[in-house]
Design a protein around this motif. Structure first.
Motif, PDB file in Angstrom:
ATOM      1  N   THR A  86       0.823  -1.220   0.000  1.00 12.22           N
ATOM      2  CA  THR A  86       0.000   0.000   0.000  1.00 12.22           C
ATOM      3  C   THR A  86       0.853   1.264   0.000  1.00 12.22           C
ATOM      4  O   THR A  86       0.316   2.363   0.139  1.00 12.22           O
ATOM      5  N   ASN A  87       2.178   1.099  -0.119  1.00 13.03           N
ATOM      6  CA  ASN A  87       3.109   2.237  -0.085  1.00 13.03           C
ATOM      7  C   ASN A  87       3.013   3.033   1.217  1.00 13.03           C
ATOM      8  O   ASN A  87       3.283   4.235   1.253  1.00 13.03           O
ATOM      9  N   SER A  88       2.640   2.328   2.311  1.00 14.75           N
ATOM     10  CA  SER A  88       2.490   2.998   3.597  1.00 14.75           C
ATOM     11  C   SER A  88       3.828   3.210   4.300  1.00 14.75           C
ATOM     12  O   SER A  88       3.921   4.014   5.231  1.00 14.75           O
ATOM     13  N   ILE A  89       4.861   2.474   3.865  1.00 14.17           N
ATOM     14  CA  ILE A  89       6.188   2.645   4.436  1.00 14.17           C
ATOM     15  C   ILE A  89       7.216   2.703   3.307  1.00 14.17           C
ATOM     16  O   ILE A  89       6.958   2.242   2.194  1.00 14.17           O
ATOM     17  N   ALA A  90       8.366   3.289   3.611  1.00 19.30           N
ATOM     18  CA  ALA A  90       9.444   3.330   2.624  1.00 19.30           C
ATOM     19  C   ALA A  90      10.022   1.927   2.465  1.00 19.30           C
ATOM     20  O   ALA A  90       9.962   1.109   3.388  1.00 19.30           O
ATOM     21  N   PRO A  91      10.576   1.596   1.306  1.00 16.17           N
ATOM     22  CA  PRO A  91      11.169   0.273   1.091  1.00 16.17           C
ATOM     23  C   PRO A  91      12.228  -0.051   2.146  1.00 16.17           C
ATOM     24  O   PRO A  91      12.950   0.831   2.613  1.00 16.17           O
ATOM     25  N   ILE A  92      12.317  -1.313   2.517  1.00 14.47           N
ATOM     26  CA  ILE A  92      13.285  -1.787   3.502  1.00 14.47           C
ATOM     27  C   ILE A  92      14.269  -2.726   2.814  1.00 14.47           C
ATOM     28  O   ILE A  92      13.862  -3.674   2.133  1.00 14.47           O
ATOM     29  N   VAL A  93      15.547  -2.458   2.958  1.00 10.99           N
ATOM     30  CA  VAL A  93      16.590  -3.339   2.435  1.00 10.99           C
ATOM     31  C   VAL A  93      17.310  -3.952   3.628  1.00 10.99           C
ATOM     32  O   VAL A  93      17.837  -3.237   4.481  1.00 10.99           O
ATOM     33  N   THR A  94      17.324  -5.275   3.695  1.00 10.67           N
ATOM     34  CA  THR A  94      17.891  -5.945   4.858  1.00 10.67           C
ATOM     35  C   THR A  94      18.357  -7.345   4.473  1.00 10.67           C
ATOM     36  O   THR A  94      18.573  -7.627   3.295  1.00 10.67           O
ATOM     37  N   VAL A  95      18.508  -8.236   5.473  1.00 11.83           N
ATOM     38  CA  VAL A  95      18.893  -9.624   5.215  1.00 11.83           C
ATOM     39  C   VAL A  95      17.941 -10.539   5.982  1.00 11.83           C
ATOM     40  O   VAL A  95      17.314 -10.140   6.961  1.00 11.83           O
ATOM     41  N   THR A  96      17.871 -11.773   5.524  1.00 11.77           N
ATOM     42  CA  THR A  96      17.056 -12.766   6.216  1.00 11.77           C
ATOM     43  C   THR A  96      17.828 -13.344   7.399  1.00 11.77           C
ATOM     44  O   THR A  96      19.054 -13.284   7.450  1.00 11.77           O
ATOM     45  N   SER A  97      17.087 -13.918   8.334  1.00 11.07           N
ATOM     46  CA  SER A  97      17.709 -14.729   9.383  1.00 11.07           C
ATOM     47  C   SER A  97      17.459 -16.201   9.105  1.00 11.07           C
ATOM     48  O   SER A  97      18.224 -17.060   9.539  1.00 11.07           O
ATOM     49  N   ASP A  98      16.394 -16.506   8.371  1.00 11.13           N
ATOM     50  CA  ASP A  98      16.164 -17.867   7.897  1.00 11.13           C
ATOM     51  C   ASP A  98      15.218 -17.824   6.703  1.00 11.13           C
ATOM     52  O   ASP A  98      14.593 -16.801   6.418  1.00 11.13           O
ATOM     53  N   ILE A  99      15.140 -18.951   5.985  1.00  5.19           N
ATOM     54  CA  ILE A  99      14.306 -19.019   4.781  1.00  5.19           C
ATOM     55  C   ILE A  99      13.826 -20.443   4.577  1.00  5.19           C
ATOM     56  O   ILE A  99      14.482 -21.405   4.978  1.00  5.19           O
ATOM     57  N   SER A 100      12.654 -20.575   3.969  1.00  4.70           N
ATOM     58  CA  SER A 100      12.126 -21.877   3.574  1.00  4.70           C
ATOM     59  C   SER A 100      11.258 -21.646   2.341  1.00  4.70           C
ATOM     60  O   SER A 100      11.048 -20.503   1.915  1.00  4.70           O
ATOM     61  N   GLY A 101      10.746 -22.739   1.799  1.00  4.88           N
ATOM     62  CA  GLY A 101       9.868 -22.603   0.645  1.00  4.88           C
ATOM     63  C   GLY A 101       8.548 -21.953   0.986  1.00  4.88           C
ATOM     64  O   GLY A 101       7.781 -21.576   0.091  1.00  4.88           O
ATOM     65  N   GLY A 102       8.265 -21.809   2.284  1.00  6.11           N
ATOM     66  CA  GLY A 102       7.002 -21.209   2.697  1.00  6.11           C
ATOM     67  C   GLY A 102       7.095 -19.772   3.158  1.00  6.11           C
ATOM     68  O   GLY A 102       6.075 -19.096   3.321  1.00  6.11           O
ATOM     69  N   GLY A 103       8.330 -19.275   3.370  1.00  6.73           N
ATOM     70  CA  GLY A 103       8.465 -17.899   3.826  1.00  6.73           C
ATOM     71  C   GLY A 103       9.860 -17.614   4.354  1.00  6.73           C
ATOM     72  O   GLY A 103      10.767 -18.449   4.240  1.00  6.73           O
TER      73      GLY A 103
ATOM     74  N   LYS B  11       5.166 -14.975   5.608  1.00  5.70           N
ATOM     75  CA  LYS B  11       4.815 -16.165   4.821  1.00  5.70           C
ATOM     76  C   LYS B  11       4.455 -15.732   3.406  1.00  5.70           C
ATOM     77  O   LYS B  11       3.859 -14.671   3.190  1.00  5.70           O
ATOM     78  N   PHE B  12       4.864 -16.551   2.439  1.00  5.85           N
ATOM     79  CA  PHE B  12       4.541 -16.249   1.053  1.00  5.85           C
ATOM     80  C   PHE B  12       3.047 -16.461   0.815  1.00  5.85           C
ATOM     81  O   PHE B  12       2.486 -17.490   1.192  1.00  5.85           O
ATOM     82  N   THR B  13       2.411 -15.498   0.202  1.00  5.40           N
ATOM     83  CA  THR B  13       0.991 -15.618  -0.132  1.00  5.40           C
ATOM     84  C   THR B  13       0.775 -15.753  -1.628  1.00  5.40           C
ATOM     85  O   THR B  13      -0.262 -16.229  -2.069  1.00  5.40           O
TER      86      THR B  13
END
Length: 218
Positions: free
Chosen positions: A116-133, A188-190
């Protein structure tokens, strides 16, 4: 299941689940022979006794994740000490549903844009990842809200040296503080393509394999 397949074993003790990693080093018409499992947290070799019941997970040739129940049948001496588990019947091996993807701890570059463009873009890193999110580290001075919808751009550095760029729609499902200093958000990926999801699963598999090789070289 072929020789060289990596297995993740889970042993439930009271309210705790202990995870191990091992590899299929030999097989016959009755048994799979695995090297001695390594505890994923302590990185120490586990000496599992005969009769220990386990849940085994592996990634098949189609990059899907499969699970079966098993137990330690006996100890054997091959080129290296090994454990024997029953060769599972095909009807006892279950393909894991999407919500049960294996999750790995890793730092991956990611950019997040509010739907919704309610916040400025965030550039960061993950702490974990899976096929679901994924879980991400929220930079200082930035915020996210549970339930908010975002678009994510993820950069995966594959074992081949290639970079894969993943785009997905996601929802913030949980905010958490670590030691009152680091803020994380679980998403989670939607909406994600099957191809993109399979690329993430393959990346997780490659990272698991790298970790396993490092453990074996210690």
């Amino acid at each position: 299941m072929k020789i060289g397949t990596l297995l993740t074993l889970e042993f439930k003790k009271a309210q705790q689940t202990i995870k191990y990693r091992c590899k299929v080093i030999e097989k016959n018409e009755k048994y799979l022979f695995i090297d001695y499992p390594i505890d994923t947290e302590t990185k120490k070799t586990a000496y599992l006794s005969k009769g220990t019941k386990l849940s085994a997970t592996y990634i098949g040739n189609d990059q899907s994740i499969y699970n079966f129940r098993t137990e330690i049948v006996k100890k054997v001496k091959l080129v290296v000490p090994a454990l024997a588990i029953p060769l599972p019947d095909d009807d006892k091996v279950q393909r894991i549903q999407r919500r049960e993807f294996v999750r790995i701890d890793t730092a991956i570059d990611v950019a997040i844009h509010s739907a919704t463009n309610s916040i400025a873009p965030i550039v960061t890193v993950t702490s974990d990842i899976s096929g679901g999110g994924v879980s991400i580290i929220i930079p200082r001075g930035r915020t996210l809200e549970e339930g908010s919808k975002v678009t994510m751009w993820i950069v995966l550095h594959m074992h081949s040296g290639q970079y894969k760029y993943i785009t997905a729609e996601a929802e913030v499902v949980l905010l958490k503080s670590i030691n009152n200093t680091i803020q994380t958000a679980s998403l989670k990926f939607t909406d994600i393509t099957k191809q993109a999801q399979q690329t993430i699963i393959r990346y997780c598999f490659e990272k698991q394999r790298e970790t396993r090789k490092k453990e074996l070289s210690i």
